[in-house]
Design a protein around this motif. Structure first.
Motif, PDB file in Angstrom:
ATOM      1  N   VAL A 195      49.884  -2.500  20.747  1.00 46.62           N
ATOM      2  CA  VAL A 195      50.656  -1.666  19.829  1.00 46.62           C
ATOM      3  C   VAL A 195      52.092  -2.167  19.730  1.00 46.62           C
ATOM      4  O   VAL A 195      52.734  -2.449  20.748  1.00 46.62           O
ATOM      5  CB  VAL A 195      50.657  -0.189  20.321  1.00 46.62           C
ATOM      6  CG1 VAL A 195      51.364   0.712  19.315  1.00 46.62           C
ATOM      7  CG2 VAL A 195      49.231   0.294  20.575  1.00 46.62           C
ATOM      8  N   VAL A 196      52.571  -2.285  18.498  1.00 46.90           N
ATOM      9  CA  VAL A 196      53.985  -2.597  18.239  1.00 46.90           C
ATOM     10  C   VAL A 196      54.655  -1.308  17.765  1.00 46.90           C
ATOM     11  O   VAL A 196      54.136  -0.645  16.863  1.00 46.90           O
ATOM     12  CB  VAL A 196      54.122  -3.675  17.142  1.00 46.90           C
ATOM     13  CG1 VAL A 196      55.603  -4.003  16.889  1.00 46.90           C
ATOM     14  CG2 VAL A 196      53.334  -4.925  17.505  1.00 46.90           C
ATOM     15  N   VAL A 197      55.786  -0.951  18.415  1.00 46.66           N
ATOM     16  CA  VAL A 197      56.450   0.308  18.033  1.00 46.66           C
ATOM     17  C   VAL A 197      57.858   0.036  17.499  1.00 46.66           C
ATOM     18  O   VAL A 197      58.425  -1.047  17.696  1.00 46.66           O
ATOM     19  CB  VAL A 197      56.536   1.292  19.224  1.00 46.66           C
ATOM     20  CG1 VAL A 197      55.145   1.736  19.636  1.00 46.66           C
ATOM     21  CG2 VAL A 197      57.297   0.686  20.390  1.00 46.66           C
ATOM     22  N   GLU A 198      58.387   1.036  16.806  1.00 51.29           N
ATOM     23  CA  GLU A 198      59.765   0.946  16.303  1.00 51.29           C
ATOM     24  C   GLU A 198      60.748   0.914  17.473  1.00 51.29           C
ATOM     25  O   GLU A 198      60.464   1.457  18.541  1.00 51.29           O
ATOM     26  CB  GLU A 198      60.078   2.175  15.429  1.00 51.29           C
ATOM     27  CG  GLU A 198      59.348   2.160  14.104  1.00 51.29           C
ATOM     28  CD  GLU A 198      59.412   3.514  13.406  1.00 51.29           C
ATOM     29  OE1 GLU A 198      60.087   4.442  13.924  1.00 51.29           O
ATOM     30  OE2 GLU A 198      58.749   3.651  12.367  1.00 51.29           O
TER      31      GLU A 198
ATOM     32  N   HIS B 224      46.889 -11.795  18.075  1.00 52.62           N
ATOM     33  CA  HIS B 224      45.944 -10.782  17.577  1.00 52.62           C
ATOM     34  C   HIS B 224      45.787 -10.811  16.062  1.00 52.62           C
ATOM     35  O   HIS B 224      45.569  -9.784  15.429  1.00 52.62           O
ATOM     36  CB  HIS B 224      46.393  -9.386  18.038  1.00 52.62           C
ATOM     37  CG  HIS B 224      46.577  -9.287  19.515  1.00 52.62           C
ATOM     38  ND1 HIS B 224      45.509  -9.207  20.384  1.00 52.62           N
ATOM     39  CD2 HIS B 224      47.689  -9.313  20.287  1.00 52.62           C
ATOM     40  CE1 HIS B 224      45.966  -9.161  21.632  1.00 52.62           C
ATOM     41  NE2 HIS B 224      47.292  -9.221  21.602  1.00 52.62           N
ATOM     42  N   SER B 225      45.876 -12.007  15.480  1.00 49.27           N
ATOM     43  CA  SER B 225      45.771 -12.070  14.020  1.00 49.27           C
ATOM     44  C   SER B 225      44.335 -12.280  13.553  1.00 49.27           C
ATOM     45  O   SER B 225      44.034 -12.182  12.372  1.00 49.27           O
ATOM     46  CB  SER B 225      46.657 -13.185  13.482  1.00 49.27           C
ATOM     47  OG  SER B 225      46.212 -14.419  14.009  1.00 49.27           O
ATOM     48  N   GLU B 226      43.436 -12.569  14.477  1.00 48.64           N
ATOM     49  CA  GLU B 226      42.045 -12.817  14.097  1.00 48.64           C
ATOM     50  C   GLU B 226      41.229 -11.527  14.154  1.00 48.64           C
ATOM     51  O   GLU B 226      41.686 -10.522  14.703  1.00 48.64           O
ATOM     52  CB  GLU B 226      41.425 -13.856  15.038  1.00 48.64           C
ATOM     53  CG  GLU B 226      42.092 -15.226  14.959  1.00 48.64           C
ATOM     54  CD  GLU B 226      41.658 -16.035  13.734  1.00 48.64           C
ATOM     55  OE1 GLU B 226      40.629 -15.693  13.121  1.00 48.64           O
ATOM     56  OE2 GLU B 226      42.353 -17.019  13.401  1.00 48.64           O
TER      57      GLU B 226
ATOM     58  N   ILE C  93      53.424  -4.395  22.776  1.00 48.42           N
ATOM     59  CA  ILE C  93      53.785  -5.815  22.606  1.00 48.42           C
ATOM     60  C   ILE C  93      54.783  -5.942  21.457  1.00 48.42           C
ATOM     61  O   ILE C  93      55.016  -4.985  20.710  1.00 48.42           O
ATOM     62  CB  ILE C  93      52.538  -6.689  22.331  1.00 48.42           C
ATOM     63  CG1 ILE C  93      51.826  -6.236  21.045  1.00 48.42           C
ATOM     64  CG2 ILE C  93      51.589  -6.660  23.511  1.00 48.42           C
ATOM     65  CD1 ILE C  93      50.697  -7.162  20.616  1.00 48.42           C
ATOM     66  N   THR C  94      55.328  -7.158  21.324  1.00 51.72           N
ATOM     67  CA  THR C  94      56.278  -7.406  20.225  1.00 51.72           C
ATOM     68  C   THR C  94      55.509  -7.796  18.967  1.00 51.72           C
ATOM     69  O   THR C  94      54.334  -8.184  19.024  1.00 51.72           O
ATOM     70  CB  THR C  94      57.232  -8.557  20.570  1.00 51.72           C
ATOM     71  OG1 THR C  94      56.452  -9.761  20.688  1.00 51.72           O
ATOM     72  CG2 THR C  94      57.961  -8.292  21.900  1.00 51.72           C
ATOM     73  N   ILE C  95      56.197  -7.743  17.855  1.00 56.32           N
ATOM     74  CA  ILE C  95      55.568  -8.139  16.584  1.00 56.32           C
ATOM     75  C   ILE C  95      55.180  -9.623  16.616  1.00 56.32           C
ATOM     76  O   ILE C  95      54.161 -10.026  16.033  1.00 56.32           O
ATOM     77  CB  ILE C  95      56.508  -7.797  15.397  1.00 56.32           C
ATOM     78  CG1 ILE C  95      55.766  -7.883  14.061  1.00 56.32           C
ATOM     79  CG2 ILE C  95      57.747  -8.703  15.370  1.00 56.32           C
ATOM     80  CD1 ILE C  95      55.223  -6.577  13.593  1.00 56.32           C
ATOM     81  N   ASP C  96      55.959 -10.431  17.337  1.00 58.37           N
ATOM     82  CA  ASP C  96      55.616 -11.857  17.447  1.00 58.37           C
ATOM     83  C   ASP C  96      54.340 -12.071  18.248  1.00 58.37           C
ATOM     84  O   ASP C  96      53.491 -12.889  17.892  1.00 58.37           O
ATOM     85  CB  ASP C  96      56.774 -12.634  18.104  1.00 58.37           C
ATOM     86  CG  ASP C  96      57.960 -12.753  17.166  1.00 58.37           C
ATOM     87  OD1 ASP C  96      57.766 -12.558  15.941  1.00 58.37           O
ATOM     88  OD2 ASP C  96      59.069 -13.022  17.663  1.00 58.37           O
ATOM     89  N   GLU C  97      54.218 -11.305  19.348  1.00 52.99           N
ATOM     90  CA  GLU C  97      52.981 -11.406  20.141  1.00 52.99           C
ATOM     91  C   GLU C  97      51.770 -10.968  19.300  1.00 52.99           C
ATOM     92  O   GLU C  97      50.689 -11.551  19.388  1.00 52.99           O
ATOM     93  CB  GLU C  97      53.089 -10.531  21.400  1.00 52.99           C
ATOM     94  CG  GLU C  97      54.000 -11.116  22.476  1.00 52.99           C
ATOM     95  CD  GLU C  97      54.253 -10.147  23.623  1.00 52.99           C
ATOM     96  OE1 GLU C  97      54.129 -10.576  24.773  1.00 52.99           O
ATOM     97  OE2 GLU C  97      54.572  -8.955  23.358  1.00 52.99           O
TER      98      GLU C  97
END
Lengths: 326, 326
Positions: free
Chosen positions: A201-204, A242-244, A233-237
Motif C-alpha cells: 500500500v502507498v499512502v499520502e 508490483h507493476s505486473e 511502500i513508496t510509489i517507486d517501490e
C-alpha cells in the motif's frame, strides 16, 4: 476468422496479443467507448472505432470478444451485442451466471447467433477441470486454490480507503493446506485455512498508517476472514516491484476407487501465470474459434466452456490431432 | 444406462468398480473368452457370459466397454463389436491410432453405432490437456512425464528373460527435469534426461543375477535409453511391497505471451494414482455416458476424447452445472 475486440483495457490487449499468435485469426477492429483518437493499439493498420458505430460492423466480424468488466459492463453488453454478433465474454460473477446465461441465451437464440459466456481460467479452464475430475471420480471432493497472484477486486477495495494512493493485493494459497489435499486427506477448510492476503500500500504523506492497516484487515468479506499482512511502500517501490499482474492456482480433486475405497486418486490442474489478462485473453481467442465454427454449423444460443468439443478449439485438422496429439 | 464389460482383467474390474459409483449406470453383463463358470465377479446378480454369445445381447446394452489389450485384442475386437454395439476402448498404441480409428469408424458409421477409441489417461485425459494447452498457448512447448508408476509393458519385458520368475518395473520421472520445465526454461531432453527405470526382479534359485541385470539394462528401446536400476528381491518382498499398480504423471505446457514474449505461462495437469486400472476404468465409464448420449442423438461413427463436449460426461443436469460448477 475475423475477430473484433470490444474494450481495450488489460484484457483487450491480452486478446490482441493472442490474435497475433494465431495465424488463422485476423483482428478487424477495436471498439472503445472512449475517444478513438486517444487510443494507440499494438496492431498496425487496424481501426479503432467508437462503440456507438458497432452495429455497422455486423457483416465484417465473425466473433466479437467482449473485454468489459463483470460488475456493470458485461451484464448489459453481452445480451445486447448477441443480437448482432457471435460473442465471447469472461463474465466472472459466479453467483449471477444463471441470470446472465438466460439473458444472453434469449437474444442469441432469437437472432441466430452463438455466444459463449464466462470463459477464461476461473470461470473457464478451472471450471472445465472441476467438471472432468468430478465425472471421473464421483466419490471425491474438489478444492480450488488461487494464487499467488494479484486480485484486482481486493486491490480496488484498498484503494477506496481514505489516504491510500495505490495498492496491490496478492492472494496467497496456504502451502500446508494444498499439501494436505494432495495427500488425499480430504480436509475441511475455513477461508482462513486456504488463503492468505498480502497487501502493498502507498499512502499520502502524513496518513495514519495504523488506522489504514486496521481498516484493511477488518474489512468484511474482503479481508476479515483471512490472515492479512499489510506492507506500506513508496510509489517507486510499487512501480518497480508490483507493476505486473501474475496469477494462477490449482484445482485439485481427490477421490477414491476400489474395494472399500482402498485407493486414493488425485487429479490436479495448475496454472502459473506471469500475466493473468494475457492468459485470459489467450483462452478467449481459442474459444472464439470454436464459437465461430458452431455458428457456421447453425448451433446457436448461449454456450459455456462445458458445451465446447475440444477439437473445435484447435486450428489443426482433426485427423492431424488424432495422429499426433492423442 | 445399461453397460456391458468385455474382458475381466484389471481394467474390467476397474470399470465394474466405477459403474457402482455412478447411480445412473447399470452393469448388465460381463463377457469373457474364458469359461464363465471360472469367473467370480464383484457385482451380485450380474451374469458372466461367454464372449461367443455376445451378439445376443445387442438390444440389452447401451454401451459396451472393451477391456482387452492393445497389442492383439482391441485391433480386432473394437471394429468387429462396433457393428453391434456402441463401444468404448482404451487402445493405447499411439503410432497405430489412425489405422485403428479408420477401421472402427468404417464399421460404426455403416452400422449406425457410436464408438470411442483411445480413452483413459494417456491416451485420454493427458491428450485432452495437451490439446487444450496447445490451443491456449500456441507459442510454447509440451512436456509429458510419466510416473512414478508401474509399466506393465516393461515388467512383461523383464519377465520374458530366462531365469526371471516375476518382475515389476517403475517408470520414475526425473524431478530436476520437471523443475526446469515448470520454470519455463523450455529445455530439450533426451529420453534419459526425463525418466529413470527402476526394476524389482525375482529370479530362480541359482540364476545368474549379473547376466540377468546386464540383459535388462542393455535391452534396446525398453531400458537401454534410460538409467536403469535393478533390485533382486524375494517372492515375499514382491507380494508385500509391489502388488499394487500405482501410476500417474504430468502434462506441462510452457508458453509465452505479451510484448517480445515477455511473460511465461505454465499449465500443468498432474495425476497421482494409487490404481492405474481403476482410474482408467473410471475415465472409460464417464465417457461411456457421453457415447450413449451421442448415439441417442444420431451422432454415429468413431470419436475420440477430443470430440466429446464435457457436459455430456456428467450425470448432472446442464443448468445445475452452469449454476454450481462454472
Amino acid at each position: 476468422m475475423n475477430i473484433g475486440i470490444y474494450g481495450y483495457g488489460n484484457l483487450g490487449r491480452g486478446v490482441e496479443d493472442s490474435i497475433k499468435r494465431n495465424p488463422d485469426m485476423n483482428l478487424v477492429a477495436v471498439f472503445t467507448r472512449r475517444n478513438p483518437d486517444s487510443l494507440k493499439i499494438a496492431t498496425e493498420n487496424v481501426p479503432v472505432v467508437n462503440a456507438s458505430e458497432i452495429t455497422d460492423w455486423a457483416d465484417k466480424i465473425d466473433v466479437l470478444i467482449l473485454c468489459g468488466g463483470s460488475a456493470t459492463d458485461l451484464p448489459e453488453m453481452t445480451p445486447e451485442l448477441a443480437k448482432y454478433f457471435n460473442v465471447v465474454d469472461s463474465y466472472d460473477n459466479h453467483s449471477n451466471i444463471p441470470v446472465h446465461f438466460a439473458n444472453v441465451d434469449k437474444n442469441a437464440t432469437e437472432h441466430k447467433k452463438t455466444a459463449l459466456i464466462s470463459c477464461g481460467w476461473d470461470p473457464g479452464m478451472f471450471s472445465l477441470n472441476r467438471l472432468y475430475a468430478s465425472c471421473i471420480l464421483p466419490d471425491g471432493a474438489d478444492y480450488t486454490f488461487w494464487g499467488k497472484g494479484v486480485s484486482q477486486g481486493h486491490s480496488d477495495a484498498i484503494r477506496r480507503i481514505e489516504g491510500v494512493v495505490d495498492a496491490r493485493q496478492y492472494t496467497v494459497p496456504v502451502e500446508e493446506a494444498m499439501d494436505r489435499v494432495r495427500k488425499g486427506e480430504n480436509p475441511e477448510f475455513t477461508a482462513r485455512d486456504k488463503h492468505k492476503r498480502e497487501c502493498f500500500v502507498v499512502v499520502e504523506d502524513g496518513a495514519d498508517k495504523e488506522k489504514i492497516e486496521k481498516e484493511i484487515v477488518t474489512m468484511p468479506a474482503y479481508f476479515e476472514p483471512y490472515d492479512t499482512t499489510v506492507h506500506f511502500i513508496t510509489i517507486d517501490e510499487m512501480k518497480k516491484n508490483h507493476s505486473e499482474l501474475p496469477h494462477g492456482g490449482s484445482v485439485i480433486r481427490t477421490g477414491v476407487t476400489g474395494k472399500d475405497d482402498c485407493h486414493k486418486q488425485v487429479i490436479e490442474y495448475k496454472l502459473n501465470l506471469d500475466s493473468n489478462p494475457e492468459f485470459t485473453g489467450s483462452v478467449l481467442v481459442c474459444f472464439a474459434r470454436a464459437i465461430c465454427r458452431m455458428a457456421q454449423r447453425g448451433d446457436y444460443g448461449c454456450k459455456t466452456a462445458f458445451d465446447i468439443a475440444p477439437v473445435d478449439l484447435s486450428a489443426t485438422d482433426r485427423s492431424e490431432l488424432i495422429a499426433h496429439m492423442l
